[in-house]
Design a protein around this motif. Sequence first.
Motif, PDB file in Angstrom:
ATOM      1  N   ALA A 386     -20.941   4.511 -23.007  1.00 25.33           N
ATOM      2  CA  ALA A 386     -21.230   5.532 -21.993  1.00 25.33           C
ATOM      3  C   ALA A 386     -19.976   6.328 -21.649  1.00 25.33           C
ATOM      4  CB  ALA A 386     -21.809   4.879 -20.736  1.00 25.33           C
ATOM      5  N   ASN A 405     -26.205  11.279 -20.364  1.00 24.43           N
ATOM      6  CA  ASN A 405     -25.306  10.419 -19.600  1.00 24.43           C
ATOM      7  C   ASN A 405     -26.085   9.523 -18.637  1.00 24.43           C
ATOM      8  OD1 ASN A 405     -22.591   9.623 -18.865  1.00 24.43           O
ATOM      9  ND2 ASN A 405     -22.935  10.693 -16.941  1.00 24.43           N
ATOM     10  N   VAL A 408     -28.069   6.782 -20.579  1.00 24.33           N
ATOM     11  CA  VAL A 408     -27.217   5.690 -21.088  1.00 24.33           C
ATOM     12  C   VAL A 408     -26.795   4.765 -19.954  1.00 24.33           C
ATOM     13  CG1 VAL A 408     -25.004   5.148 -22.175  1.00 24.33           C
ATOM     14  CG2 VAL A 408     -26.407   6.993 -23.093  1.00 24.33           C
ATOM     15  N   TRP A 409     -26.461   5.333 -18.797  1.00 26.33           N
ATOM     16  CA  TRP A 409     -26.076   4.486 -17.661  1.00 26.33           C
ATOM     17  C   TRP A 409     -27.264   3.680 -17.132  1.00 26.33           C
ATOM     18  CZ3 TRP A 409     -21.569   2.722 -16.822  1.00 26.33           C
ATOM     19  CH2 TRP A 409     -20.418   3.479 -17.124  1.00 26.33           C
TER      20      TRP A 409
END
Length: 429
Positions: A386, A405, A408-409
């Motif tokens: 990430a 983003n 992915v987090w």
Amino acid sequence: MGKAFIKVKKFFKVFGPGVVTGAADDDPSGIATYTQTGAKFGYGQLWTVIVMLPLMTAIQEACARIGAVNGLGLAAVIKANYSKKVLYAAVLLVVVANTINIGADIGAIAAAAQLLIHINFVILTLGFTALILILEIFTTYRVYSRILKWLALALLAYPITVFMVHQPWLTIISATFVPHVELNFEFFFIITGILGTTISPYMFFWQTSQEVEEEKALHLISRYGKPNIGPKFIKNLRIDNFVGMFFSEIATWSIIVVAATVLHQNGITNVDSAADAAKALEPLVQTFPNAGFLSKLIFAVGIIGLGLLGIPILSGSAAYALSEAFSMKQGLNLKLKKAHGFYGVITIATLIGLMINFIGIDPIKALVFTAVFNGVAAVPLIFLIARIARNKKIMGEYRSGWLSNTAVWITFLVMLASAVAMFYTLARG
């Protein structure tokens, strides 16, 4: 007609590392874990498929983009931008996870083969190990990648079976979209296994490195080591990645549904052997006189085919990671004499995995435990990916946007929460 054919041909040319990675995701460990959850909890964990699709797509797209933009594998990118401690920790995680996974997959292949031929387990494990090493070391990347794509067809048995069995479709649709959670160790153990066998450390390293292999094959890397790519390449990468992950999750959903309908509803709640798992496919051939044997045949072919697909990817991703970390020549496009270290790692990881089968662990149970281990090992690696994918210095104009983003987090948080819940419920008894 001619223009339509050209368009279709161009579309299929896009397929590459993403499709192969997606197919390899449903390796013997995946089949065993998904079959176990269907048998144990019925349709109760079917909703995880809907959750996992955007998560695995996001993390694999980030990995593919990291490789494509930098012209380097994941370990090489970590090495160039982080301390040796971070590098060695990441490489250790993937090598250990992959070696255990290799061992479980070799055992599963041998156990599946024993459903068809009465040959000693040890002889079968040795024979399949030798075959895998010969294929990976002595065939070229282009030939081997074609083999990998065709082996993925073994998964079709499960989606076909779904529509050959009378299904409670309203219950299945509800279970697919409405989460069901049980607050006990067994539930979170299997959930962690499902996540771990779907979003696995080896996939991160493999797809990153395979994007680089693809660029080399297309002569897109300049003499200075930087890839000459543009928005179209990234677009094709994303299409390839999504298609691979989408069909991987269709296979996952199908395996869980088949196991829930055929096994769970008939009182089989624990999959203790390859023969138990094979029973899930009996409806596919129930009109034939020898349905039991035919279901074992289809299951065995699937496990063997996907094992031959998955094990080289497991050992290959470990080899890429170690070779990049210690600056050894690496790549399946290189011959043995030009990459001794790379092929040495492949051989050693595969042989150590082979040895795991001689310490008395049941092959089918080992697959599920391997999936759970992967679920825990993936957490710190996703955190690192990430950060890399969002870093403008590393990724330039192709760094992760807000959507990628965020996804992915969320993947990181979901994997972390599952692992923590598993250990918490274990500690609470």
